[in-house]
Design an enzyme around this catalytic site. Structure first.
Site, PDB file in Angstrom:
ATOM      1  N   TYR A  78      53.050  -4.400  38.562  1.00 45.80           N
ATOM      2  CA  TYR A  78      54.207  -3.558  38.844  1.00 45.80           C
ATOM      3  C   TYR A  78      55.447  -4.321  39.292  1.00 45.80           C
ATOM      4  O   TYR A  78      56.567  -3.854  39.096  1.00 45.80           O
ATOM      5  CB  TYR A  78      53.846  -2.536  39.923  1.00 45.80           C
ATOM      6  CG  TYR A  78      52.729  -1.605  39.550  1.00 45.80           C
ATOM      7  CD1 TYR A  78      52.984  -0.383  38.947  1.00 45.80           C
ATOM      8  CD2 TYR A  78      51.403  -1.951  39.788  1.00 45.80           C
ATOM      9  CE1 TYR A  78      51.956   0.477  38.602  1.00 45.80           C
ATOM     10  CE2 TYR A  78      50.363  -1.091  39.454  1.00 45.80           C
ATOM     11  CZ  TYR A  78      50.647   0.117  38.858  1.00 45.80           C
ATOM     12  OH  TYR A  78      49.626   0.965  38.517  1.00 45.80           O
ATOM     13  N   ASN A 146      58.749   3.628  36.127  1.00 54.33           N
ATOM     14  CA  ASN A 146      57.484   4.165  36.611  1.00 54.33           C
ATOM     15  C   ASN A 146      57.770   5.408  37.445  1.00 54.33           C
ATOM     16  O   ASN A 146      58.329   5.315  38.535  1.00 54.33           O
ATOM     17  CB  ASN A 146      56.751   3.144  37.479  1.00 54.33           C
ATOM     18  CG  ASN A 146      55.414   3.672  37.969  1.00 54.33           C
ATOM     19  OD1 ASN A 146      54.514   3.924  37.164  1.00 54.33           O
ATOM     20  ND2 ASN A 146      55.273   3.864  39.275  1.00 54.33           N
ATOM     21  N   GLU A 147      57.447   6.578  36.901  1.00 53.77           N
ATOM     22  CA  GLU A 147      57.592   7.833  37.608  1.00 53.77           C
ATOM     23  C   GLU A 147      59.008   8.035  38.171  1.00 53.77           C
ATOM     24  O   GLU A 147      59.179   8.394  39.328  1.00 53.77           O
ATOM     25  CB  GLU A 147      56.547   7.926  38.711  1.00 53.77           C
ATOM     26  CG  GLU A 147      55.131   7.854  38.188  1.00 53.77           C
ATOM     27  CD  GLU A 147      54.073   8.193  39.221  1.00 53.77           C
ATOM     28  OE1 GLU A 147      54.411   8.308  40.404  1.00 53.77           O
ATOM     29  OE2 GLU A 147      52.905   8.349  38.828  1.00 53.77           O
ATOM     30  N   ASP A 188      52.482  12.716  36.257  1.00 52.59           N
ATOM     31  CA  ASP A 188      51.806  13.839  35.601  1.00 52.59           C
ATOM     32  C   ASP A 188      52.272  15.155  36.231  1.00 52.59           C
ATOM     33  O   ASP A 188      51.568  15.771  37.027  1.00 52.59           O
ATOM     34  CB  ASP A 188      50.292  13.670  35.747  1.00 52.59           C
ATOM     35  CG  ASP A 188      49.520  14.681  34.917  1.00 52.59           C
ATOM     36  OD1 ASP A 188      50.131  15.337  34.057  1.00 52.59           O
ATOM     37  OD2 ASP A 188      48.297  14.811  35.134  1.00 52.59           O
ATOM     38  N   ARG A 193      56.197  17.150  32.097  1.00 51.56           N
ATOM     39  CA  ARG A 193      55.646  16.126  31.217  1.00 51.56           C
ATOM     40  C   ARG A 193      55.849  16.384  29.727  1.00 51.56           C
ATOM     41  O   ARG A 193      56.294  15.467  29.008  1.00 51.56           O
ATOM     42  CB  ARG A 193      54.147  15.935  31.505  1.00 51.56           C
ATOM     43  CG  ARG A 193      53.483  14.959  30.587  1.00 51.56           C
ATOM     44  CD  ARG A 193      51.965  15.009  30.583  1.00 51.56           C
ATOM     45  NE  ARG A 193      51.333  15.804  31.586  1.00 51.56           N
ATOM     46  CZ  ARG A 193      50.879  17.039  31.369  1.00 51.56           C
ATOM     47  NH1 ARG A 193      51.049  17.611  30.188  1.00 51.56           N
ATOM     48  NH2 ARG A 193      50.269  17.712  32.323  1.00 51.56           N
ATOM     49  N   GLU A 249      47.819   4.884  34.411  1.00 50.96           N
ATOM     50  CA  GLU A 249      47.009   4.935  35.627  1.00 50.96           C
ATOM     51  C   GLU A 249      46.040   6.102  35.488  1.00 50.96           C
ATOM     52  O   GLU A 249      46.429   7.178  35.040  1.00 50.96           O
ATOM     53  CB  GLU A 249      47.847   5.176  36.893  1.00 50.96           C
ATOM     54  CG  GLU A 249      48.663   4.011  37.379  1.00 50.96           C
ATOM     55  CD  GLU A 249      49.482   4.386  38.607  1.00 50.96           C
ATOM     56  OE1 GLU A 249      49.256   5.480  39.182  1.00 50.96           O
ATOM     57  OE2 GLU A 249      50.364   3.598  38.982  1.00 50.96           O
ATOM     58  N   TYR A 281      43.193   2.582  38.007  1.00 53.24           N
ATOM     59  CA  TYR A 281      43.790   2.235  39.291  1.00 53.24           C
ATOM     60  C   TYR A 281      42.665   2.100  40.305  1.00 53.24           C
ATOM     61  O   TYR A 281      41.920   3.050  40.509  1.00 53.24           O
ATOM     62  CB  TYR A 281      44.768   3.344  39.720  1.00 53.24           C
ATOM     63  CG  TYR A 281      45.665   2.950  40.874  1.00 53.24           C
ATOM     64  CD1 TYR A 281      46.843   2.257  40.634  1.00 53.24           C
ATOM     65  CD2 TYR A 281      45.305   3.261  42.175  1.00 53.24           C
ATOM     66  CE1 TYR A 281      47.650   1.884  41.687  1.00 53.24           C
ATOM     67  CE2 TYR A 281      46.110   2.890  43.232  1.00 53.24           C
ATOM     68  CZ  TYR A 281      47.288   2.199  42.984  1.00 53.24           C
ATOM     69  OH  TYR A 281      48.094   1.819  44.031  1.00 53.24           O
TER      70      TYR A 281
END
Length: 451
Positions: A78, A146-147, A188, A193, A249, A281
């Site tokens: 990451y 990422n998110e 998610d 999504r 993940e 993860y």
């Protein structure tokens, strides 16, 4: 003597072939290696501390060896330091047949869904990471976010994520790098999504789309089923998708021990024709109890010492955590999808067209599908349409990933990387081959002349 030399030359060339790893690229909705075989991800999230885990060669060798025993072929990291020396670690993972997906973000260059912007500072940070890793054949792809989006009213940040992908790809191509896949890892969020997934790949101009989409999902917990877990809906939403999709993940731990039954769906008949695998993860045990290995017993949270952070040792000889490690090893050993050969897939891939861009829906998906993407230096205004800022005025930039979190987290981490945005479970090549061939031909010619 000449015969011995010829035998040595043959062994040398065989050794070169054995040690070389095939580059990964995207074709249509699938990953392929440069030998034309479809590539499926059996991955592990690997971030031992907030710092770069890919600069300690000795540690990487220990971990890579155990990951190979586990059956992993991929890691996701990451955060890295683009100024670090990654040769030793990348070589260790390559020797173990393990690829890397690396996030381009830094801790201070994330796109913020509360106040989206895209500027030259972010671009420069992403460029440096790409520059540092582009030469490694086992770099499978990079993630530009990422998110970033973790709530429905954050949808106005989506165009900035997409602009970042566009600009990272433009930079990649301007530097003459191979077509390293550029993608995004999504939270998610059931209400968000499907629209985000389609939006990031819906442009008829492929340069504006991500090269792959990935999902951080913890829906399958304990003894569940393809339908009961919600995976059937994930499969439905991914059917007909124009680019590769995989789980960046997964590995719910609310019902211990983890048996990883979802891997049989992802890498089996239910999903393997559409999904390209999963990243579990995570590698190291820490307070969130998601670890597959430990480097020693936990200590006091206030303890200090070599490789000790947050009550856990973060370096040394990795020891499998039972039974999670062996459970995953056993499941993965039974799952070896072959997919389709590139030679058989190319014709159908050329006919794949992007899904339609999602329609604007007030309060849910506040993105006009006909609006142009933001340019470098643009900042979103109150209407979400964006306005020019002071960060530049061209459209050749890149983006960063977010670390925002939703209401409750399935995993928490000292890393400030993936875990900050994990959603609670149940919530909604060929160039490389040519180079190797050229080297072998040249070496053979040299040996023939020398002998």
């Amino acid at each position: 003597m000449s015969l011995s030399l010829m035998r040595w030359a043959s062994l040398f060339m065989l050794g070169m072939q054995a040690s070389a790893i095939s580059q990964i690229s995207t074709v249509g909705a699938k990953f392929f290696n440069s030998s034309g075989h479809q590539f499926y991800i059996k991955g592990i999230a690997y971030q031992l501390t907030d710092d770069d885990p890919l600069v300690n060669t000795a540690q990487c060798k220990l971990d890579a060896a155990l990951m190979k025993e586990l059956g992993a072929n991929t890691i996701r990291v990451y955060h890295v330091d683009p100024n670090g020396d990654h040769d030793g670690c990348m070589s260790a993972f390559e020797d173990a047949g393990i690829y890397l997906f690396v996030d381009l973000e830094t801790f201070n260059t994330s796109i913020d869904q509360s106040a989206p912007k895209w500027n030259s500072t972010m671009l420069s940070a992403y460029e440096k990471v790409l520059d540092a890793f582009h030469n490694y054949d086992n770099l499978a792809g990079v993630l530009i976010g990422n998110e970033v989006l973790t709530r429905t009213n954050g949808s106005w940040a989506a165009p900035y994520v997409k602009a970042a992908a566009r600009d990272v790809k433009a930079y990649r191509d301007s530097k003459g790098y191979r077509k390293i896949p550029v993608g995004y890892a999504a939270a998610d969020i059931a209400d968000l999504r499907p629209m985000l997934q389609d939006y990031l790949a819906c442009s008829t101009n492929s340069s504006e789309n991500v090269d792959f989409f990935s999902l951080n999902a913890y829906e399958w917990c304990g003894d569940n089923t393809f339908t009961g877990s919600g995976y059937s809906e994930l499969q439905k939403n991914a059917t007909g998708y124009s680019i590769p999709i995989f789980f960046s993940e997964t590995g719910c731990n609310t019902v211990p021990p983890r048996t990883f039954e979802d891997q049989s769906a992802i890498l089996g008949n239910d999903m393997s024709d559409t999904w390209s695998g999963a990243i579990i993860y995570e590698w190291i045990e820490e307070a969130n109890n998601y670890g597959l290995i430990s480097y020693g017993p936990s200590v006091a949270a206030t303890a200090t010492g070599t490789n000790i952070v947050g009550g856990f040792t973060r370096g040394g000889t990795p020891t499998p955590i039972s039974p999670d490690f062996s459970n995953l090893k056993s499941v993965w050993a039974t799952l070896n999808p072959t997919g389709v050969a590139l030679s058989d897939y190319t014709a159908s891939a050329s006919k794949i067209t992007p899904l339609a861009c999602p329609a604007e829906t007030s309060g849910v998906w506040d993105v006009n599908p006909t609006s142009p993407l933001p340019t470098l230096g643009q900042v979103a205004d109150a209407t979400g349409t964006g306005s020019s800022g002071g960060g530049g005025s061209s459209s050749t930039g890149s983006t960063s990933s977010g670390t925002g979190s939703s209401g409750s987290a399935a995993a928490t981490s000292s890393k400030g990387a993936a875990a900050g945005g994990i959603v609670a479970p149940g919530s909604a090549g060929m160039t490389g081959a040519a180079v190797i061939y050229g080297v072998l031909v040249g070496f053979t010619g040299f040996m023939a002349w020398w002998l």
